[in-house]
Design an enzyme around this catalytic site. Structure first.
Site, PDB file in Angstrom:
ATOM      1  N   ASN A 143       0.839  -1.198   0.000  1.00  0.00           N
ATOM      2  CA  ASN A 143       0.000   0.000   0.000  1.00  0.00           C
ATOM      3  C   ASN A 143       0.879   1.255   0.000  1.00  0.00           C
ATOM      4  OD1 ASN A 143      -2.346   1.457  -0.090  1.00  0.00           O
ATOM      5  ND2 ASN A 143      -3.191   0.666   1.820  1.00  0.00           N
TER       6      ASN A 143
ATOM      7  N   HIS B  90      -8.625   3.498   8.162  1.00  0.00           N
ATOM      8  CA  HIS B  90      -9.067   2.204   7.655  1.00  0.00           C
ATOM      9  C   HIS B  90     -10.513   1.897   8.029  1.00  0.00           C
ATOM     10  CE1 HIS B  90      -4.846   1.158   6.680  1.00  0.00           C
ATOM     11  NE2 HIS B  90      -5.403   0.275   5.869  1.00  0.00           N
TER      12      HIS B  90
END
Length: 504
Positions: A346, A377
């Site tokens: 990521n 998140h």
């Protein structure tokens, strides 16, 4: 199963028959279909709306309208949240003073994302682990907050206060509403990102992305300047699509054979030796990662097919198309340190966390960065357990690297032994840390850690206490002070020599 997916799907049900045939939720089928459509549109966009053939205005309009269409197809009226979030943040940029605009914009954007995540998780469907409208909002949040900080750097700070990467990213004028919406909601990144800098996106729209540039990679190093040309992304796109096909095949083949949830099954825990539990957890996480490889590599291929993502040339003269790449698969699977794994996983999110939090937070930046990552998140308790554990893992890994690694660098054979040991440790540590991220609920996450007797938590605590290590900022400050002292000593020596010369 098909009936349930129809009820939970907020987007189009046009592909429901295909969903029933392949036995996958219709929202996931919509997502893949839209990404494949975006890939075709990206090729058309590069060939027929090339900057040499049309104006930036037309490219902005087409990219934005296609993005809105894909969002409506996948998420229905929930896609209006993308416009609301973007509109609120743009209003803050316009009406709040430049001095504090970036802070208010950060708070408003992140708060709106968290409210939507709470609503989705605790009001509609707890544990729904498929395509949902907050996924694109996470990428939009990255873009909006990055844009706000870059505008603040470009319009309020003197260049002397900016790092080289901040100088490159700084924005010298307020974007128009069309440019802003195109940056946030273009069809190439509306569904799966990745995030990118505003200046890089504008260079792509205006056709100047092939000019020499300064660009910072995930490790903080600078790429060189390269000759100006316009290479074709065809080979890289084909290569990434092959990677997507392999990743999807592996995931569909193994995901049901090796579920992570089996690692907390009472019969499995009581009847399986501990070393086999470790191996099973590693294999289960190994089988889960290809899902992310598929999604992120496909998104990267879409951007490249449109002509976005050029990042200079390699030493052999071949073009690099990794400007917005989100992962490096081989570096992930063969990582020999916790940091190496995170640097290659990521990537664009890691850069965002670094630029908006780690580099700007003056009080315990590492903990603040992990906390922001957990909040971004989502609101599942497992996310917070994962990132709290990640702080301990990072501190322990840093201590080992600074205190033990130098002893293994005396020869190549010792170095290879160290790499094998640290690779195994890294894979186990990552699997242990990420398990709550997959299990989501706090009860199941704590049950997993109890089955492992919190062994890695305790080991990290012992390592940190036994092998203290200075923070990177303190080391950098000490190195800078040392350089200044050396410079002062050098200047003092020069002055003495000059005085002696004058006396002579």
């Amino acid at each position: 199963m098909a009936t349930q997916t129809t009820v939970s799907c907020t987007g189009s049900t046009l592909l429901q028959p295909i969903s029933e045939i392949i036995n996958l939720p219709v929202d996931q089928v919509n997502f893949v279909a839209c990404q494949l459509f975006a890939l075709l549109m990206a090729v058309w966009f590069r060939l027929y709306l090339h900057p040499s053939k049309t104006s930036p205005f037309i490219r902005h309009v087409v990219a934005t309208l296609l993005g809105f269409y894909l969002a409506l197809f996948c998420f229905g009226w929930y896609s209006l949240h993308f416009l609301v979030q973007s509109g609120l943040s743009y209003s803050v940029m316009i009406f709040v003073g430049l001095e504090h605009m970036h802070k208010y914009c950060f708070i408003v954007t992140l708060s709106y994302l968290i409210v939507c995540q709470i609503t989705r998780v605790y009001v509609f469907d707890y544990g729904m682990y498929s395509a949902d409208f907050t996924g694109p909002m996470m990428v939009i949040t990255q873009k909006i907050t990055s844009l706000a900080f870059e505008i603040h750097d470009g319009l309020t700070k003197p260049e002397g206060q900016l790092t080289p990467s901040q100088k490159y990213l700084a924005i010298r004028r307020m974007p128009s509403l069309l440019e802003y919406l195109s940056y946030n909601c273009n069809f190439m990144g509306i569904l799966a990102g990745p995030s990118c800098s505003y200046n890089d996106y504008m260079a792509f729209i205006e056709g100047t992305c092939y000019q020499p540039r300064h660009q910072e990679n995930a490790n903080g190093k600078e790429n060189g300047k390269y000759k100006q040309s316009e290479p074709s992304p065809k080979n890289d796109v084909i290569s990434k699509l092959c990677t997507c096909a392999i990743s999807l095949g592996i995931y569909l083949s193994l995901c049901k054979l090796l579920p992570v949830e089996h690692s907390i099954d009472d019969d499995f825990v009581s009847s399986t030796p501990f070393y086999l539990q470790i191996i099973y957890l590693y294999l289960a996480m190994l089988a889960l990662r290809p899902k992310y490889y598929f999604v992120w590599t496909l998104a990267d291929a879409i951007n490249n097919a449109a002509g976005f993502g050029f990042n200079g040339y390699n030493k052999d003269g071949s073009a690099r198309w990794d400007l917005v790449s989100n992962l490096r698969i081989l570096d992930i699977e063969f990582a020999t340190s916790f940091k190496m794994f995170l640097d290659n996983w990521n990537i664009q999110t890691a850069l965002w966390l670094k630029r908006v939090c780690y580099e700007r937070c003056h009080i315990n930046p590492m903990a603040a960065t992990f906390l922001l990552s957990a909040m971004w998140h989502g609101v599942y308790p497992g996310y917070y357990l994962t990132f709290l554990t990640g702080i301990a893992m990072t501190m322990a890994a840093r201590a080992v690297r600074h205190n033990i690694r130098p002893h293994f660098l005396v020869s190549d054979s010792y170095k290879r032994i160290y790499d094998v040991i640290t690779w195994a440790w890294t894979q186990v540590a990552i699997s242990y840390t990420v398990a709550p991220f997959v299990l989501l609920a706090v009860g199941r996450s704590l049950k997993f850690y109890r089955s492992w007797y919190y062994c890695l938590h305790l080991l990290c605590l012992l390592v940190v206490l036994a092998l203290p290590v200075r923070s990177r900022r303190r080391q950098a400050k000490e190195q800078q002070d040392g350089l200044q002292d050396n410079q002062m000593d050098h200047n003092s020596t020069d002055n003495n020599c000059n005085q002696k010369d004058k006396a002579t």
